[in-house]
Motif scaffolding. Structure first.
Motif, PDB file in Angstrom:
ATOM      1  N   VAL A  49       0.839  -1.202   0.000  1.00  0.00           N
ATOM      2  CA  VAL A  49       0.000   0.000   0.000  1.00  0.00           C
ATOM      3  C   VAL A  49       0.869   1.245   0.000  1.00  0.00           C
ATOM      4  N   SER A  50       1.983   1.194   0.745  1.00  0.00           N
ATOM      5  CA  SER A  50       2.859   2.365   0.798  1.00  0.00           C
ATOM      6  C   SER A  50       3.446   2.688  -0.566  1.00  0.00           C
ATOM      7  N   SER A  51       3.679   1.664  -1.417  1.00  0.00           N
ATOM      8  CA  SER A  51       4.231   1.930  -2.746  1.00  0.00           C
ATOM      9  C   SER A  51       3.223   2.642  -3.637  1.00  0.00           C
ATOM     10  N   ILE A  52       1.934   2.384  -3.398  1.00  0.00           N
ATOM     11  CA  ILE A  52       0.907   3.109  -4.156  1.00  0.00           C
ATOM     12  C   ILE A  52       1.026   4.598  -3.874  1.00  0.00           C
ATOM     13  N   PHE A  53       1.208   4.930  -2.615  1.00  0.00           N
ATOM     14  CA  PHE A  53       1.269   6.347  -2.256  1.00  0.00           C
ATOM     15  C   PHE A  53       2.625   6.979  -2.580  1.00  0.00           C
ATOM     16  N   ARG A  54       3.615   6.144  -2.881  1.00  0.00           N
ATOM     17  CA  ARG A  54       4.868   6.687  -3.405  1.00  0.00           C
ATOM     18  C   ARG A  54       4.747   7.012  -4.890  1.00  0.00           C
ATOM     19  N   ASN A  55       3.934   6.234  -5.593  1.00  0.00           N
ATOM     20  CA  ASN A  55       3.776   6.415  -7.040  1.00  0.00           C
ATOM     21  C   ASN A  55       2.649   7.368  -7.414  1.00  0.00           C
ATOM     22  N   PHE A  56       1.706   7.565  -6.506  1.00  0.00           N
ATOM     23  CA  PHE A  56       0.544   8.410  -6.780  1.00  0.00           C
ATOM     24  C   PHE A  56       0.311   9.340  -5.596  1.00  0.00           C
ATOM     25  N   ASP A  57      -0.238  10.503  -5.889  1.00  0.00           N
ATOM     26  CA  ASP A  57      -0.559  11.452  -4.823  1.00  0.00           C
ATOM     27  C   ASP A  57      -1.940  11.133  -4.270  1.00  0.00           C
ATOM     28  N   GLY A  58      -2.104   9.936  -3.739  1.00  0.00           N
ATOM     29  CA  GLY A  58      -3.367   9.526  -3.158  1.00  0.00           C
ATOM     30  C   GLY A  58      -4.247   8.781  -4.150  1.00  0.00           C
ATOM     31  N   LEU A  59      -5.403   8.314  -3.660  1.00  0.00           N
ATOM     32  CA  LEU A  59      -6.320   7.533  -4.489  1.00  0.00           C
ATOM     33  C   LEU A  59      -6.909   8.361  -5.629  1.00  0.00           C
ATOM     34  N   ASP A  60      -7.137   9.649  -5.380  1.00  0.00           N
ATOM     35  CA  ASP A  60      -7.682  10.499  -6.443  1.00  0.00           C
ATOM     36  C   ASP A  60      -6.733  10.564  -7.630  1.00  0.00           C
ATOM     37  N   ASP A  61      -5.449  10.730  -7.349  1.00  0.00           N
ATOM     38  CA  ASP A  61      -4.469  10.794  -8.426  1.00  0.00           C
ATOM     39  C   ASP A  61      -4.357   9.447  -9.138  1.00  0.00           C
ATOM     40  N   MET A  62      -4.457   8.355  -8.376  1.00  0.00           N
ATOM     41  CA  MET A  62      -4.421   7.025  -8.988  1.00  0.00           C
ATOM     42  C   MET A  62      -5.591   6.847  -9.958  1.00  0.00           C
ATOM     43  N   GLN A  63      -6.782   7.272  -9.551  1.00  0.00           N
ATOM     44  CA  GLN A  63      -7.950   7.175 -10.419  1.00  0.00           C
ATOM     45  C   GLN A  63      -7.798   8.066 -11.646  1.00  0.00           C
ATOM     46  N   ARG A  64      -7.244   9.264 -11.456  1.00  0.00           N
ATOM     47  CA  ARG A  64      -7.071  10.165 -12.594  1.00  0.00           C
ATOM     48  C   ARG A  64      -6.106   9.569 -13.613  1.00  0.00           C
ATOM     49  N   GLN A  65      -4.964   9.045 -13.121  1.00  0.00           N
ATOM     50  CA  GLN A  65      -3.999   8.460 -14.043  1.00  0.00           C
ATOM     51  C   GLN A  65      -4.577   7.220 -14.727  1.00  0.00           C
ATOM     52  N   ALA A  66      -5.374   6.444 -13.993  1.00  0.00           N
ATOM     53  CA  ALA A  66      -6.017   5.279 -14.604  1.00  0.00           C
ATOM     54  C   ALA A  66      -6.960   5.713 -15.716  1.00  0.00           C
ATOM     55  N   PHE A  67      -7.666   6.826 -15.504  1.00  0.00           N
ATOM     56  CA  PHE A  67      -8.580   7.319 -16.530  1.00  0.00           C
ATOM     57  C   PHE A  67      -7.808   7.814 -17.749  1.00  0.00           C
ATOM     58  N   ASP A  68      -6.647   8.436 -17.519  1.00  0.00           N
ATOM     59  CA  ASP A  68      -5.812   8.869 -18.640  1.00  0.00           C
ATOM     60  C   ASP A  68      -5.358   7.667 -19.479  1.00  0.00           C
ATOM     61  N   VAL A  69      -4.956   6.593 -18.808  1.00  0.00           N
ATOM     62  CA  VAL A  69      -4.551   5.383 -19.520  1.00  0.00           C
ATOM     63  C   VAL A  69      -5.751   4.765 -20.232  1.00  0.00           C
ATOM     64  N   PHE A  70      -6.899   4.787 -19.572  1.00  0.00           N
ATOM     65  CA  PHE A  70      -8.132   4.266 -20.176  1.00  0.00           C
ATOM     66  C   PHE A  70      -8.417   4.946 -21.509  1.00  0.00           C
ATOM     67  N   ARG A  71      -8.287   6.271 -21.553  1.00  0.00           N
ATOM     68  CA  ARG A  71      -8.580   6.997 -22.791  1.00  0.00           C
ATOM     69  C   ARG A  71      -7.662   6.551 -23.920  1.00  0.00           C
ATOM     70  N   LYS A  72      -6.393   6.321 -23.602  1.00  0.00           N
ATOM     71  CA  LYS A  72      -5.447   5.889 -24.629  1.00  0.00           C
ATOM     72  C   LYS A  72      -5.723   4.446 -25.061  1.00  0.00           C
ATOM     73  N   ARG A  73      -6.072   3.606 -24.094  1.00  0.00           N
ATOM     74  CA  ARG A  73      -6.236   2.184 -24.346  1.00  0.00           C
ATOM     75  C   ARG A  73      -7.518   1.877 -25.117  1.00  0.00           C
ATOM     76  N   TYR A  74      -8.565   2.629 -24.834  1.00  0.00           N
ATOM     77  CA  TYR A  74      -9.878   2.287 -25.379  1.00  0.00           C
ATOM     78  C   TYR A  74     -10.420   3.325 -26.355  1.00  0.00           C
ATOM     79  N   VAL A  75      -9.579   4.262 -26.778  1.00  0.00           N
ATOM     80  CA  VAL A  75     -10.067   5.327 -27.652  1.00  0.00           C
ATOM     81  C   VAL A  75     -10.657   4.766 -28.947  1.00  0.00           C
TER      82      VAL A  75
END
Length: 224
Positions: free
Chosen positions: A51-77
């Motif tokens: 869990v600590s590595s998640i917060f090292r790579n992302f600025d919290g769960l909100d940032d993780m969701q935002r980055q996931a959505f950015d990847v989603f747009r590229k993956r499923y465009v």
């Protein structure tokens, strides 16, 4: 002549990037399984990280969701693109439109649901949702351009809006969650409903092509 290039990624950066990708892939997998929204513990367990590595790579769960959505747009465009030409028989266009929407929603519907929830309090997510809605509207406009040109501008907009709304992510969620419909059942219902709307819409010429089975999405003439 000297060509400038990016420096090679060092070991620490490479590990961090692999961890970030594993976390985002875990988010997608959990969402497809119905864990909406997934917790940090769920994501860490699926990704094989702490869990600590998640917060090292992302600025919290909100940032993780935002980055996931950015990847989603590229993956499923590509799933937002038109899949059939407006000159094809109407039954074929209806069947392929429904198939394309269900392909998008079964692959990415949970991610889109999370994005809609976050759009209420996060402007970048709201902008992404707006772009997605515009792309889906464009898809409908291309698929049913042959019908739209037969109508007045106002009536064409009404028709396309009905089809877009009927096969929207929100409609899919209602059919699935509130009414317990499977993807196969939704496909048949949407196909029949759109066909009935087009057949009965004032000002539209009837579809005279009978060589396509719009319930099953196959060419009757080539049916085994």
């Amino acid at each position: 002549m000297v060509t400038l290039s990016e420096p090679p990624m060092d070991g620490r950066r490479a590990r961090r990037e692999r961890s970030r990708v594993a976390v985002i892939d875990a988010v997608f997998a959990l969402l497809r399984e119905g864990k909406v929204p997934p917790t940090a513990e769920d994501v860490a367990d699926r990704a094989g990280v702490s869990v600590s590595s998640i917060f090292r790579n992302f600025d919290g769960l909100d940032d993780m969701q935002r980055q996931a959505f950015d990847v989603f747009r590229k993956r499923y465009v590509h799933l937002f693109d038109p899949v059939v030409d407006a000159a094809a028989p109407r039954a074929e266009r209806v069947a392929k439109h429904v198939r394309a929407r269900l392909g998008l929603l079964t692959a990415a519907g949970p991610m889109m649901q999370i994005a809609r929830q976050r759009a209420l309090d996060y402007q970048p997510m709201a902008e992404g949702i707006g772009r997605g809605r515009s792309q889906l509207s464009d898809q409908v406009r291309t698929h049913f351009a042959s019908e739209a040109v037969q109508l007045s501008p106002a009536e064409a907009v009404n028709l396309l809006a009905v089809i877009d709304s009927m096969t929207s992510p929100e409609a899919y969620e209602v059919m699935q969650a509130a009414h317990g419909r499977s993807d196969r059942q939704i496909s048949r219902s949407w196909t029949r409903s759109i066909s009935a709307i087009l057949d009965g819409w004032p000002g539209l010429q009837p579809d005279t092509n009978t060589g396509f089975d719009n319930d099953n999405g196959i060419d009757k003439e080539n049916k085994a």
